[in-house]
Design a protein around this motif. Sequence first.
Motif, mmCIF file in Angstrom:
data_model
loop_
_atom_site.group_PDB
_atom_site.id
_atom_site.type_symbol
_atom_site.label_atom_id
_atom_site.label_comp_id
_atom_site.label_asym_id
_atom_site.label_seq_id
_atom_site.Cartn_x
_atom_site.Cartn_y
_atom_site.Cartn_z
ATOM 1 N N ASN A 113 4.768 -36.830 134.986
ATOM 2 C CA ASN A 113 4.072 -36.852 133.697
ATOM 3 C C ASN A 113 2.708 -36.178 133.801
ATOM 4 N N GLY A 114 2.514 -35.415 134.833
ATOM 5 C CA GLY A 114 1.210 -34.846 135.138
ATOM 6 C C GLY A 114 0.544 -35.756 136.144
ATOM 7 N N THR A 143 2.873 -48.391 131.627
ATOM 8 C CA THR A 143 2.783 -47.889 130.263
ATOM 9 C C THR A 143 4.150 -47.409 129.785
ATOM 10 N N ASP A 144 4.385 -47.579 128.487
ATOM 11 C CA ASP A 144 5.642 -47.134 127.895
ATOM 12 C C ASP A 144 5.517 -45.684 127.422
ATOM 13 N N GLN A 145 6.472 -45.202 126.656
ATOM 14 C CA GLN A 145 6.486 -43.805 126.180
ATOM 15 C C GLN A 145 5.236 -43.461 125.368
ATOM 16 N N ILE A 190 -5.384 -62.075 127.953
ATOM 17 C CA ILE A 190 -4.520 -60.913 127.765
ATOM 18 C C ILE A 190 -5.377 -59.665 127.581
ATOM 19 N N VAL A 191 -4.992 -58.595 128.272
ATOM 20 C CA VAL A 191 -5.617 -57.286 128.073
ATOM 21 C C VAL A 191 -4.500 -56.326 127.709
ATOM 22 N N ASN A 192 -4.659 -55.636 126.582
ATOM 23 C CA ASN A 192 -3.683 -54.612 126.214
ATOM 24 C C ASN A 192 -4.420 -53.392 125.679
ATOM 25 N N GLY A 193 -3.684 -52.303 125.605
ATOM 26 C CA GLY A 193 -4.307 -51.079 125.131
ATOM 27 C C GLY A 193 -3.388 -49.893 125.303
ATOM 28 N N ASN A 194 -4.019 -48.730 125.359
ATOM 29 C CA ASN A 194 -3.295 -47.470 125.427
ATOM 30 C C ASN A 194 -3.924 -46.596 126.502
ATOM 31 N N VAL A 195 -3.072 -45.860 127.226
ATOM 32 C CA VAL A 195 -3.533 -44.913 128.242
ATOM 33 C C VAL A 195 -3.158 -43.518 127.773
ATOM 34 N N SER A 196 -4.155 -42.635 127.742
ATOM 35 C CA SER A 196 -3.900 -41.262 127.311
ATOM 36 C C SER A 196 -4.644 -40.288 128.221
ATOM 37 N N SER A 197 -4.281 -39.022 128.082
ATOM 38 C CA SER A 197 -4.906 -37.965 128.878
ATOM 39 C C SER A 197 -6.275 -37.627 128.290
ATOM 40 N N GLU A 198 -7.257 -37.483 129.168
ATOM 41 C CA GLU A 198 -8.601 -37.119 128.727
ATOM 42 C C GLU A 198 -8.629 -35.712 128.129
ATOM 43 N N GLU A 199 -7.795 -34.809 128.656
ATOM 44 C CA GLU A 199 -7.788 -33.421 128.186
ATOM 45 C C GLU A 199 -7.019 -33.230 126.889
ATOM 46 N N ASN A 222 -5.378 -35.818 124.982
ATOM 47 C CA ASN A 222 -5.271 -37.001 124.125
ATOM 48 C C ASN A 222 -3.833 -37.492 123.954
ATOM 49 N N GLU A 223 -2.889 -36.938 124.722
ATOM 50 C CA GLU A 223 -1.488 -37.357 124.657
ATOM 51 C C GLU A 223 -1.310 -38.654 125.449
ATOM 52 N N PRO A 224 -0.412 -39.551 125.010
ATOM 53 C CA PRO A 224 -0.159 -40.766 125.778
ATOM 54 C C PRO A 224 0.441 -40.447 127.144
ATOM 55 N N VAL A 225 0.123 -41.259 128.121
ATOM 56 C CA VAL A 225 0.638 -41.071 129.469
ATOM 57 C C VAL A 225 1.527 -42.267 129.803
ATOM 58 N N ARG A 226 2.783 -41.977 130.131
ATOM 59 C CA ARG A 226 3.713 -43.063 130.468
ATOM 60 C C ARG A 226 3.780 -43.246 131.983
ATOM 61 N N ASN A 227 4.355 -44.375 132.393
ATOM 62 C CA ASN A 227 4.568 -44.717 133.808
ATOM 63 C C ASN A 227 3.282 -44.828 134.622
ATOM 64 N N ILE A 228 2.221 -45.283 133.991
ATOM 65 C CA ILE A 228 0.996 -45.600 134.719
ATOM 66 C C ILE A 228 1.077 -47.078 135.083
ATOM 67 N N ARG A 229 0.848 -47.390 136.347
ATOM 68 C CA ARG A 229 0.887 -48.790 136.789
ATOM 69 C C ARG A 229 -0.474 -49.429 136.535
ATOM 70 N N ILE A 230 -0.450 -50.609 135.892
ATOM 71 C CA ILE A 230 -1.668 -51.363 135.607
ATOM 72 C C ILE A 230 -1.556 -52.699 136.330
ATOM 73 N N ILE A 231 -2.585 -53.036 137.121
ATOM 74 C CA ILE A 231 -2.600 -54.309 137.841
ATOM 75 C C ILE A 231 -3.847 -55.086 137.446
ATOM 76 N N MET A 232 -3.619 -56.324 137.014
ATOM 77 C CA MET A 232 -4.711 -57.256 136.729
ATOM 78 C C MET A 232 -4.368 -58.575 137.404
#
Length: 146
Positions: free
Chosen positions: A105-106, A73-75, A45-54, A56-66
């Motif tokens: 979402n940018g 990503t959620d809200q 299992i891999v889990n975590g958080n995706v945020s904006s580099e500029e 630091n806000e969370p970014v939703r609707n990013i598709r992750i494929i493993m």
Amino acid sequence: MSMIKNRYLRFYNAVIVSLLALLGFACSSGSDPAVEYGSPSAKFIVNGNVSSEESNEPVRNIRIIMQNDTAYTDQEGNYQVADDWGFPTDQTYIIKFTDIDNELNGAYQAIDTVVEFNDPEFTGGDGKWYSGETTKILDIKLTPKK
């Protein structure tokens, strides 16, 4: 003579069949037989958080494929992907992060990264073919597209 020989053969055939039947029942046991066939497996299992580099806000609707698993990503920017049937030894996975809704979402650049499970420790195995599961946390910072 052939009648006596015929009775003689029938009697010995009946004796042999009876002995083989008794041996067959004697060799079987009432307990569950040991599993002889299968393939060791584990859940990675891999889990975590995706945020904006500029920002630091969370970014939703990013598709992750493993491998064969896809998540979004959620809200709060959280995600989880898994390989449910990995072989319980060192594993390496390529994980792809892709912004699929562009400007909603940018717009963010896609990232491919590698996650390695070296000497993984598993929990929750069944003591047979399933070794259990192991988890890694991978937080990602996405760079906005220019």
